[in-house]
Design an enzyme around this catalytic site. Structure first.
Site, PDB file in Angstrom:
ATOM      1  N   GLY A 216       0.856  31.341  13.687  1.00  0.00           N
ATOM      2  CA  GLY A 216      -0.281  30.984  14.537  1.00  0.00           C
ATOM      3  C   GLY A 216      -0.992  32.223  15.058  1.00  0.00           C
ATOM      4  O   GLY A 216      -0.792  32.621  16.216  1.00  0.00           O
ATOM      5  N   TYR A 217      -1.801  32.849  14.194  1.00  0.00           N
ATOM      6  CA  TYR A 217      -2.573  34.027  14.605  1.00  0.00           C
ATOM      7  C   TYR A 217      -4.057  33.672  14.758  1.00  0.00           C
ATOM      8  O   TYR A 217      -4.626  33.804  15.826  1.00  0.00           O
ATOM      9  CB  TYR A 217      -2.452  35.148  13.558  1.00  0.00           C
ATOM     10  N   SER A 218      -4.694  33.216  13.646  1.00  0.00           N
ATOM     11  CA  SER A 218      -6.156  33.026  13.645  1.00  0.00           C
ATOM     12  C   SER A 218      -6.581  31.902  14.588  1.00  0.00           C
ATOM     13  O   SER A 218      -5.865  30.918  14.763  1.00  0.00           O
ATOM     14  CB  SER A 218      -6.642  32.668  12.241  1.00  0.00           C
TER      15      SER A 218
ATOM     16  N   GLU B  32       3.475  41.903   5.042  1.00  0.00           N
ATOM     17  CA  GLU B  32       2.736  41.006   4.163  1.00  0.00           C
ATOM     18  C   GLU B  32       1.992  41.788   3.088  1.00  0.00           C
ATOM     19  O   GLU B  32       1.869  41.346   1.956  1.00  0.00           O
ATOM     20  CB  GLU B  32       1.750  40.177   4.978  1.00  0.00           C
TER      21      GLU B  32
HETATM   22  C1  LIG Z   1      -5.710  29.882   2.454  1.00  0.00           C
HETATM   23  C2  LIG Z   1      -5.664  30.520   3.799  1.00  0.00           C
HETATM   24  C3  LIG Z   1      -4.487  30.538   4.505  1.00  0.00           C
HETATM   25  C4  LIG Z   1      -4.441  31.103   5.782  1.00  0.00           C
HETATM   26  N1  LIG Z   1      -3.264  31.047   6.493  1.00  0.00           N
HETATM   27  C5  LIG Z   1      -3.235  31.506   7.751  1.00  0.00           C
HETATM   28  C6  LIG Z   1      -2.065  31.363   8.548  1.00  0.00           C
HETATM   29  O1  LIG Z   1      -1.046  30.843   8.097  1.00  0.00           O
HETATM   30  N2  LIG Z   1      -2.099  31.782   9.828  1.00  0.00           N
HETATM   31  C7  LIG Z   1      -3.185  32.367  10.367  1.00  0.00           C
HETATM   32  O2  LIG Z   1      -3.135  32.750  11.527  1.00  0.00           O
HETATM   33  N3  LIG Z   1      -4.331  32.521   9.661  1.00  0.00           N
HETATM   34  C8  LIG Z   1      -4.395  32.082   8.368  1.00  0.00           C
HETATM   35  N4  LIG Z   1      -5.528  32.204   7.630  1.00  0.00           N
HETATM   36  C9  LIG Z   1      -6.726  32.727   8.287  1.00  0.00           C
HETATM   37  C10 LIG Z   1      -7.153  34.087   7.789  1.00  0.00           C
HETATM   38  O3  LIG Z   1      -6.279  35.085   8.242  1.00  0.00           O
HETATM   39  C11 LIG Z   1      -8.589  34.277   8.278  1.00  0.00           C
HETATM   40  O4  LIG Z   1      -9.398  33.293   7.640  1.00  0.00           O
HETATM   41  C12 LIG Z   1      -9.111  35.650   7.951  1.00  0.00           C
HETATM   42  O5  LIG Z   1      -8.473  36.626   8.720  1.00  0.00           O
HETATM   43  C13 LIG Z   1     -10.643  35.731   8.174  1.00  0.00           C
HETATM   44  O6  LIG Z   1     -10.995  35.255   9.433  1.00  0.00           O
HETATM   45  P1  LIG Z   1     -12.168  34.167   9.623  1.00  0.00           P
HETATM   46  O7  LIG Z   1     -11.895  33.021   8.692  1.00  0.00           O
HETATM   47  O8  LIG Z   1     -12.278  33.883  11.070  1.00  0.00           O
HETATM   48  O9  LIG Z   1     -13.483  34.867   9.067  1.00  0.00           O
HETATM   49  P2  LIG Z   1     -14.378  35.908   9.862  1.00  0.00           P
HETATM   50  O10 LIG Z   1     -13.530  36.918  10.529  1.00  0.00           O
HETATM   51  O11 LIG Z   1     -15.340  35.150  10.717  1.00  0.00           O
HETATM   52  O12 LIG Z   1     -15.158  36.601   8.657  1.00  0.00           O
HETATM   53  C14 LIG Z   1     -16.295  35.993   8.021  1.00  0.00           C
HETATM   54  C15 LIG Z   1     -16.892  37.017   7.062  1.00  0.00           C
HETATM   55  O13 LIG Z   1     -17.320  38.181   7.787  1.00  0.00           O
HETATM   56  C16 LIG Z   1     -16.696  39.373   7.282  1.00  0.00           C
HETATM   57  N5  LIG Z   1     -16.392  40.282   8.389  1.00  0.00           N
HETATM   58  C17 LIG Z   1     -15.822  39.974   9.579  1.00  0.00           C
HETATM   59  N6  LIG Z   1     -15.658  41.084  10.333  1.00  0.00           N
HETATM   60  C18 LIG Z   1     -16.133  42.119   9.593  1.00  0.00           C
HETATM   61  C19 LIG Z   1     -16.239  43.533   9.820  1.00  0.00           C
HETATM   62  N7  LIG Z   1     -15.816  44.103  10.961  1.00  0.00           N
HETATM   63  N8  LIG Z   1     -16.780  44.301   8.833  1.00  0.00           N
HETATM   64  C20 LIG Z   1     -17.211  43.749   7.655  1.00  0.00           C
HETATM   65  N9  LIG Z   1     -17.139  42.407   7.398  1.00  0.00           N
HETATM   66  C21 LIG Z   1     -16.601  41.604   8.341  1.00  0.00           C
HETATM   67  C22 LIG Z   1     -15.417  38.885   6.616  1.00  0.00           C
HETATM   68  O14 LIG Z   1     -14.985  39.775   5.597  1.00  0.00           O
HETATM   69  C23 LIG Z   1     -15.846  37.540   6.037  1.00  0.00           C
HETATM   70  O15 LIG Z   1     -16.480  37.732   4.807  1.00  0.00           O
HETATM   71  C24 LIG Z   1      -5.602  31.681   6.347  1.00  0.00           C
HETATM   72  C25 LIG Z   1      -6.795  31.680   5.621  1.00  0.00           C
HETATM   73  C26 LIG Z   1      -6.839  31.103   4.364  1.00  0.00           C
HETATM   74  C27 LIG Z   1      -8.130  31.110   3.597  1.00  0.00           C
END
Ligand SMILES: Cc1cc2nc3c(=O)[nH]c(=O)nc-3n(C[C@H](O)[C@H](O)[C@H](O)COP(=O)(O)OP(=O)(O)OC[C@H]3O[C@@H](n4cnc5c(N)ncnc54)[C@H](O)[C@@H]3O)c2cc1C
Length: 383
Positions: free
Chosen positions: A119-121, A237
């Site tokens: 539970g991070y995101s 990871e």
């Molecule tokens: C299949 C799957 C499984 C997952 N499992 C888990 C899980 O078990 N637990 C958990 O906690 N999370 C999980 N996640 C979440 C994942 O870690 C996040 O989706 C990821 O870190 C991106 O965050 P976000 O979706 O909020 O996108 P955002 O952070 O909103 O990003 C949207 C876009 O903006 C870009 N962006 C954002 N900030 C910057 C920057 N500073 N510079 C350049 N570009 C940027 C990103 O690259 C992306 O293209 C999972 C995601 C997926 C797809």
């Protein structure tokens, strides 16, 4: 430069190959898989590099790499069944947990008694994880948690969660004031709502916390130290070089697919475009392997592996997308089919649709590029 493993390591490789020849399950029935798990656990190959004191194998890093490489080459079932527990929850507990926590959690992770989720995101903090706002306030011997997590893989099938919460919202840096808690998923106040993904399945979920009470003894590390715990968990990871063997295997399977599929009246392997893309992917996998060996050498010298692992995470993301897309292109018109109707029962279609797991999970390519630019190449931060 010496790319060879030591004679002891090669002897271990021979032992692994011999074991696989004798014990690799011939079928995927639950009984065959349960028997496999029993045997690899008896060999102490589950948690192979974890210290013996906590029930691990006490193996060396290089032998762990060999073990994972040989398992991937042989398409062996996973070592252990508690995936996140083995990948990063367990290592974090070993590094930051109290003696009581190690006793309580590590044996169950090794035996695969239950699943963990992460539970991070949150809806407002993914890439910028440190901006998380799920709040925990102390009330006597308990924390009271309120907020929401999202994209939590296998939350609906997990018994425990490693959870990041904000315990102090007044700190100057957003990286401070974060705390890591280990939470039973059946605690009152937790609601799990599965999310459907683009391939039609549900592997992740939204998780809501409404006055969820977590005993203070379930805190991992000190209060406010959660960021440090997480960084070490994410490094676990990103650091696996054994993934390279899995990619090599996928590439071999892709070549086999191209050999038996006809494109413009001849085997797809004779198509110049397909040949070029397979050769390019092969070179990239080899570059990943060599980079992996570089990280391993660093670790064997006792040096910490840091931002460099982002190079392989980025490469792996690009390769996963490339291999899935190329396989569908090789299939031609049949590439639009799915499941039973598709070649190889839709295996490549599934790969082509499941890239977000590898590409986005654990940090997006853009974030890896930022890490490489700022922390490896020393380029200035984007203001
Ligand atoms: C299949 C799957 C499984 C997952 N499992 C888990 C899980 O078990 N637990 C958990 O906690 N999370 C999980 N996640 C979440 C994942 O870690 C996040 O989706 C990821 O870190 C991106 O965050 P976000 O979706 O909020 O996108 P955002 O952070 O909103 O990003 C949207 C876009 O903006 C870009 N962006 C954002 N900030 C910057 C920057 N500073 N510079 C350049 N570009 C940027 C990103 O690259 C992306 O293209 C999972 C995601 C997926 C797809």
């Amino acid at each position: 430069m010496d790319f060879d493993f030591t004679p002891e390591d090669e002897a271990f490789r021979a032992e692994v190959r011999d074991f696989l020849k004798r014990h690799l399950p011939k079928t995927q029935t639950p009984e065959a898989l349960a028997e496999w798990q029993k045997q690899v656990r008896a060999k102490r190959w589950v948690g192979f590099a974890w210290p013996k004191e906590v029930g691990g194998g006490g193996g060396t890093l290089s032998q762990q790499v060999i073990l994972k490489e040989e398992m991937a080459k042989a398409k062996a079932p996973a070592l252990g069944t508690c995936f996140m527990g083995l990948a990063w929850v367990g290592p974090s507990i070993i590094e930051y947990g109290s003696e009581a926590q190690k006793q309580k959690f590590i044996p169950d992770i090794l035996d695969g008694r239950y699943q963990w989720c992460t539970g991070y995101s949150e809806p407002g903090s993914g890439s910028d994880l440190a901006a998380l706002s799920t709040r925990a306030t102390r009330d006597g011997d308990e924390y009271v948690v309120n907020g929401q997590k999202i994209w939590t893989t296998i939350a609906m099938w997990s018994q425990w969660m490693i959870l990041l919460v904000r315990t102090d919202p007044s700190t100057e840096s957003k990286h401070e004031g974060i705390t890591c808690l280990l939470v039973p998923m059946d605690t009152p106040g937790i609601t799990v709502r599965p999310i459907k993904n683009m391939s039609g399945g549900s592997i992740f979920a939204e998780v809501f916390f409404d006055n969820v009470r977590v005993p203070v003894e379930n805190r991992l590390g000190e209060e406010g130290q959660g960021w440090r715990v997480t960084v070490s968990a994410l490094a676990h990871e990103r650091s696996s070089i054994a993934e390279v063997a899995g990619l090599q295997r996928s590439l071999e399977e892709l070549e086999a697919l191209a050999r038996k599929t006809r494109k413009n009246g001849r085997p797809a392997t004779q198509d110049r475009g397909v040949r070029r893309r397979i050769a390019r992917a092969d070179a990239r996998v080899e570059a990943m392997r060599l980079n992996g060996l570089r990280f391993l050498t660093k670790q064997l010298k006792g040096e910490a592996v840091g931002p460099e692992t982002s190079v392989n995470k980025l490469q792996r993301a690009a390769l996963e997308i490339e291999l899935g897309e190329l396989a569908l292109e090789v299939q031609g018109a049949a590439g639009v089919l799915d499941r039973e109707a598709a070649p190889e029962k839709g295996k490549w279609q599934r790969m082509a649709l499941s890239w977000p797991e590898v590409v986005i999970g654990g940090g997006t390519p853009n974030i890896q590029r930022n890490i490489i630019a700022e922390r490896i190449l020393g380029l200035p931060k984007d203001p």
